[in-house]
Design an enzyme around this catalytic site. Structure first.
Site, PDB file in Angstrom:
ATOM      1  N   ASP A   7       0.867  -1.172   0.000  1.00 35.41           N
ATOM      2  CA  ASP A   7       0.000   0.000   0.000  1.00 35.41           C
ATOM      3  C   ASP A   7       0.906   1.225   0.000  1.00 35.41           C
ATOM      4  O   ASP A   7       2.115   1.113   0.188  1.00 35.41           O
ATOM      5  CB  ASP A   7      -0.905  -0.038   1.235  1.00 35.41           C
ATOM      6  CG  ASP A   7      -2.171   0.786   1.055  1.00 35.41           C
ATOM      7  OD1 ASP A   7      -2.285   1.514   0.043  1.00 35.41           O
ATOM      8  OD2 ASP A   7      -3.047   0.704   1.931  1.00 35.41           O
ATOM      9  N   ASP A   9       0.042   5.168   1.198  1.00 33.22           N
ATOM     10  CA  ASP A   9       0.007   6.067   2.359  1.00 33.22           C
ATOM     11  C   ASP A   9      -0.076   5.274   3.665  1.00 33.22           C
ATOM     12  O   ASP A   9      -0.941   4.428   3.831  1.00 33.22           O
ATOM     13  CB  ASP A   9      -1.192   7.011   2.262  1.00 33.22           C
ATOM     14  CG  ASP A   9      -1.135   7.879   1.005  1.00 33.22           C
ATOM     15  OD1 ASP A   9      -0.103   7.871   0.323  1.00 33.22           O
ATOM     16  OD2 ASP A   9      -2.141   8.562   0.725  1.00 33.22           O
ATOM     17  N   GLN A  52      -6.922   5.730  -4.998  1.00 31.25           N
ATOM     18  CA  GLN A  52      -6.730   7.177  -5.167  1.00 31.25           C
ATOM     19  C   GLN A  52      -8.080   7.839  -5.470  1.00 31.25           C
ATOM     20  O   GLN A  52      -8.305   8.368  -6.572  1.00 31.25           O
ATOM     21  CB  GLN A  52      -5.707   7.448  -6.271  1.00 31.25           C
ATOM     22  CG  GLN A  52      -4.286   7.021  -5.910  1.00 31.25           C
ATOM     23  CD  GLN A  52      -3.745   7.768  -4.701  1.00 31.25           C
ATOM     24  OE1 GLN A  52      -3.983   8.975  -4.541  1.00 31.25           O
ATOM     25  NE2 GLN A  52      -3.041   7.088  -3.816  1.00 31.25           N
TER      26      GLN A  52
END
Ligand SMILES: [Zn+2]
Length: 195
Positions: A7, A9, A52
């Protein structure tokens, strides 16, 4: 073949609220660049899978996203590390797509692209959605608790939204150290040959 699907963030870089915009807002978490380099040296394929929704919501521009990822790739390269590809779901949550984690579509695409079997795939993240998507693949699931999931490490049981087979680690570096053996130290220089 060994494939790591990370992943973004909270796993690779510090998470931002609610979206990261400027390229400068991409800041690697401590030790992650070296950890990716260690995976690379161990012969692993390393890719990103990331939701996103800022794109679908019109909050983040594609140019901004590309500039941020260019910065990320430069930071990795400077540390001798490489992420081979960035796969992202560009949809807003309301669009009901099949690629936004916890739906497994994006990860299925990645596994097919690489020809990776479930036992050859490690899904590594800091949030439940990424790991839930990985659970659909039957992959190895690893939660890294460096930032957003820090409370999970406090000794309490894993919250119910995490797949039960999830294993937890204090950081990506700690996980990678368990996956890729340490390299032997180079032999000591002969006396008198130091510059
Ligand atoms: Zn999507």
């Amino acid at each position: 073949m060994k494939l790591a699907i990370l992943d973004r963030d909270g796993t690779l870089n510090a998470a931002g609220e609610p979206f990261l915009h400027a390229p400068e807002s991409w800041v690697a978490l401590p030790g992650v660049l070296e950890a990716v380099a260690r995976l690379n040296r161990g012969g692993w394929h390393v890719v990103l899978a990331t939701n996103q929704p800022g794109l679908g919501l019109g909050e983040v521009g594609l140019g901004e996203l590309n500039a941020m990822h260019a910065r990320m790739h430069r930071a990795l390269a400077a540390a001798g590390a490489r992420i081979e590809a960035v796969f992202y779901c560009p949809h807003a949550p309301e669009e009901g797509c099949g690629c936004r984690a916890p739906a497994p579509g994006l990860m299925r695409q990645i596994a097919e692209r690489y020809g990776a079997e479930s036992h050859e795939t490690w899904v590594i993240g800091s949030g439940a959605a990424h790991l839930q998507a990985g659970a659909h693949l039957g992959a190895h699931l690893h939660l890294v608790c460096a930032q957003t999931a820090a409370e999970v490490l406090s000794g309490r049981p894993l919250p119910p939204e995490f797949p039960p087979q999830t294993r937890t680690h204090a950081s990506l570096a700690e996980l990678v150290a368990s996956l890729v053996p340490a390299e032997p130290l180079p032999p000591p220089s002969a006396p008198g040959k130091l510059p």
